[in-house]
Design a protein around this motif. Structure first.
Motif, PDB file in Angstrom:
ATOM      1  N   UNK A  35       0.810  -1.207   0.000  1.00 24.72           N
ATOM      2  CA  UNK A  35       0.000   0.000   0.000  1.00 24.72           C
ATOM      3  C   UNK A  35       0.849   1.265   0.000  1.00 24.72           C
ATOM      4  N   UNK A  36       2.063   1.186   0.547  1.00 30.34           N
ATOM      5  CA  UNK A  36       2.959   2.352   0.555  1.00 30.34           C
ATOM      6  C   UNK A  36       3.614   2.586  -0.798  1.00 30.34           C
ATOM      7  N   UNK A  37       3.548   1.610  -1.676  1.00 29.60           N
ATOM      8  CA  UNK A  37       4.192   1.734  -2.981  1.00 29.60           C
ATOM      9  C   UNK A  37       3.467   2.762  -3.838  1.00 29.60           C
ATOM     10  N   UNK A  38       4.214   3.620  -4.563  1.00 28.08           N
ATOM     11  CA  UNK A  38       3.569   4.599  -5.447  1.00 28.08           C
ATOM     12  C   UNK A  38       2.827   3.951  -6.610  1.00 28.08           C
ATOM     13  N   UNK A  39       3.123   2.690  -6.930  1.00 28.96           N
ATOM     14  CA  UNK A  39       2.446   1.964  -8.001  1.00 28.96           C
ATOM     15  C   UNK A  39       1.923   0.643  -7.435  1.00 28.96           C
ATOM     16  N   UNK A  67      11.486  -0.747   1.792  1.00 29.96           N
ATOM     17  CA  UNK A  67      11.519  -1.634   0.635  1.00 29.96           C
ATOM     18  C   UNK A  67      11.520  -3.103   1.038  1.00 29.96           C
ATOM     19  N   UNK A  68      10.854  -3.916   0.218  1.00 27.97           N
ATOM     20  CA  UNK A  68      11.035  -5.359   0.285  1.00 27.97           C
ATOM     21  C   UNK A  68      11.191  -5.883  -1.133  1.00 27.97           C
ATOM     22  N   UNK A  69      11.805  -7.066  -1.237  1.00 34.77           N
ATOM     23  CA  UNK A  69      12.131  -7.663  -2.527  1.00 34.77           C
ATOM     24  C   UNK A  69      11.547  -9.059  -2.584  1.00 34.77           C
ATOM     25  N   UNK A  70      11.248  -9.508  -3.785  1.00 36.09           N
ATOM     26  CA  UNK A  70      10.657 -10.824  -3.988  1.00 36.09           C
ATOM     27  C   UNK A  70      11.583 -11.670  -4.840  1.00 36.09           C
ATOM     28  N   UNK A  71      11.567 -12.966  -4.606  1.00 31.44           N
ATOM     29  CA  UNK A  71      12.362 -13.893  -5.406  1.00 31.44           C
ATOM     30  C   UNK A  71      11.494 -15.090  -5.766  1.00 31.44           C
ATOM     31  N   UNK A  72      11.445 -15.392  -7.055  1.00 29.60           N
ATOM     32  CA  UNK A  72      10.649 -16.515  -7.533  1.00 29.60           C
ATOM     33  C   UNK A  72      11.559 -17.687  -7.860  1.00 29.60           C
ATOM     34  N   UNK A  73      11.136 -18.863  -7.458  1.00 29.62           N
ATOM     35  CA  UNK A  73      11.877 -20.072  -7.798  1.00 29.62           C
ATOM     36  C   UNK A  73      11.112 -20.942  -8.763  1.00 29.62           C
ATOM     37  N   UNK A  74      10.038 -20.405  -9.347  1.00 30.01           N
ATOM     38  CA  UNK A  74       9.194 -21.179 -10.232  1.00 30.01           C
ATOM     39  C   UNK A  74       9.641 -21.119 -11.673  1.00 30.01           C
ATOM     40  N   UNK A  75       8.685 -21.191 -12.615  1.00 32.87           N
ATOM     41  CA  UNK A  75       9.022 -21.193 -14.042  1.00 32.87           C
ATOM     42  C   UNK A  75       9.712 -19.916 -14.498  1.00 32.87           C
ATOM     43  N   UNK A  76       9.531 -18.811 -13.758  1.00 36.37           N
ATOM     44  CA  UNK A  76      10.179 -17.539 -14.087  1.00 36.37           C
ATOM     45  C   UNK A  76      11.054 -17.113 -12.909  1.00 36.37           C
ATOM     46  N   UNK A  83       9.082  -3.584  -3.800  1.00 37.33           N
ATOM     47  CA  UNK A  83       7.750  -3.203  -3.357  1.00 37.33           C
ATOM     48  C   UNK A  83       7.928  -2.330  -2.128  1.00 37.33           C
ATOM     49  N   UNK A  84       7.247  -1.215  -2.082  1.00 33.24           N
ATOM     50  CA  UNK A  84       7.358  -0.319  -0.938  1.00 33.24           C
ATOM     51  C   UNK A  84       7.436   1.130  -1.376  1.00 33.24           C
ATOM     52  N   UNK A  85       7.679   1.976  -0.417  1.00 29.30           N
ATOM     53  CA  UNK A  85       7.693   3.419  -0.671  1.00 29.30           C
ATOM     54  C   UNK A  85       9.054   3.858  -1.182  1.00 29.30           C
ATOM     55  N   UNK A  86       9.323   3.565  -2.466  1.00 35.06           N
ATOM     56  CA  UNK A  86      10.630   3.922  -2.994  1.00 35.06           C
ATOM     57  C   UNK A  86      10.802   5.422  -3.167  1.00 35.06           C
TER      58      UNK A  86
END
Length: 309
Positions: A35-39, A67-76, A83-86
């Motif tokens: 919710x804090x993210x501008x987008x 800020x927080x970051x995401x990491x995917x281990x799936x097909x992509x 994500x966050x109030x950059x």
């Protein structure tokens, strides 16, 4: 906040993120970052991550209060975000210090790219397939002008051609929605490729997750009956007070105009309080791109790959 640790590479002090599997208990804290993210990308609401966790497993790392970051281990596989109030980040050298040259970060918002693209140590590449389509709700309700003439005709063909009823979706209707899913998938199984079948199975799990956690998210939905059977439905999630995301929209295509009708009726009955409707990305599929463009988006939520140089 989860811990991080420090590693020295090539004489440079790098803050290393500690990624942990996304779990239900992350919902409240992650939603604050979102919710804090501008987008507000539809893809990165908590439901957007959690509902597809079986097919696209996600890990999350909270780097600081912004800020927080995401990491995917799936097909992509890869790192996504932030994500966050950059807009609140003053020191981007520090914010990016946990990445090294050659690292790629996916789905960087276009507005964040505009803030960072003058930096010498970053290179951006547009990822058009992942852009999210955003529409003016008032346009989808009114369907005015020559750009919407085909949509109006399709809606009219359905409304005039069938004995139909429209209802808001409630918990009492969930069993029928699941029955619809079974019928819809069986119908599609006749022509689907193996990859398409796998994708629809993943989507089916996500739909069941939505119904299972209906009270935990800001969902709304509606469906159409013809001859006492559900022939189309929509489930949507509120992203914020101005934006609603159409998560799932299904119809039996043999009912002429059914897809256009469920879109129109849902927007008219449930979405007038919102300014924008997000219909997510096209993933580079030509048919899906053509369909999304045909509704005349007012803008795209752009996404870029960011390479650390």
């Amino acid at each position: 906040m989860r811990a991080a640790f420090v590693l020295h590479i090539y004489g440079r002090k790098l803050l290393m993120l500690e990624f942990n599997n996304l779990i239900w208990q992350d919902k409240d804290i992650y939603t604050k970052y979102f919710q804090a993210s501008p987008v507000h990308y539809a893809e990165y609401s908590f439901f957007g991550l959690w509902a597809w966790r079986h097919s696209y497993p996600i890990e999350i790392a909270y780097s600081d209060e912004n800020l927080c970051w995401l990491r995917s281990g799936g097909p992509l596989p890869g790192i996504f975000g932030p994500v966050g109030n950059w807009d609140a980040v003053d020191d981007w050298d520090k914010a990016l210090s946990h990445f090294k040259p050659g690292d790629l970060i996916y789905d960087v918002p276009g507005k964040l790219k505009a803030k960072l693209e003058t930096r010498d140590n970053l290179r951006f590449t547009e990822d058009r397939d992942q852009h999210e389509y955003v529409y003016a709700v008032k346009d989808l309700i009114a369907l005015k002008g020559k750009n919407y003439s085909q949509k109006r005709n399709r809606v009219r063909a359905f409304l005039d051609g069938y004995e139909w009823d429209y209802y808001p979706l409630t918990k009492n209707d969930f069993d029928e929605i699941l029955d619809f899913q079974e019928r819809w998938r069986a119908h599609r199984d006749e022509t689907m490729t193996e990859d398409e079948a796998a994708s629809l199975y993943d989507e089916d799990l996500a739909i069941r997750n939505a119904l299972d956690k209906w009270d935990d998210f800001k969902f709304s939905g509606g469906f159409i009956r013809v001859d006492e059977k559900i022939i189309a439905y929509t489930i949507a999630e509120e992203l914020d007070e101005k934006n609603i995301d159409v998560r799932f929209e299904k119809a039996f295509g043999e009912y002429a105009g059914s897809y256009q009708a469920i879109n129109f009726l849902f927007m008219k009955n449930h979405c007038s309080k919102y300014e924008y409707a997000n219909r997510e990305e096209d993933m580079g599929e030509p048919g899906l791109r053509e369909a999304k463009l045909s509704y005349n988006p007012v803008f795209m939520l752009e996404k870029y790959q960011m390479e650390i140089l």
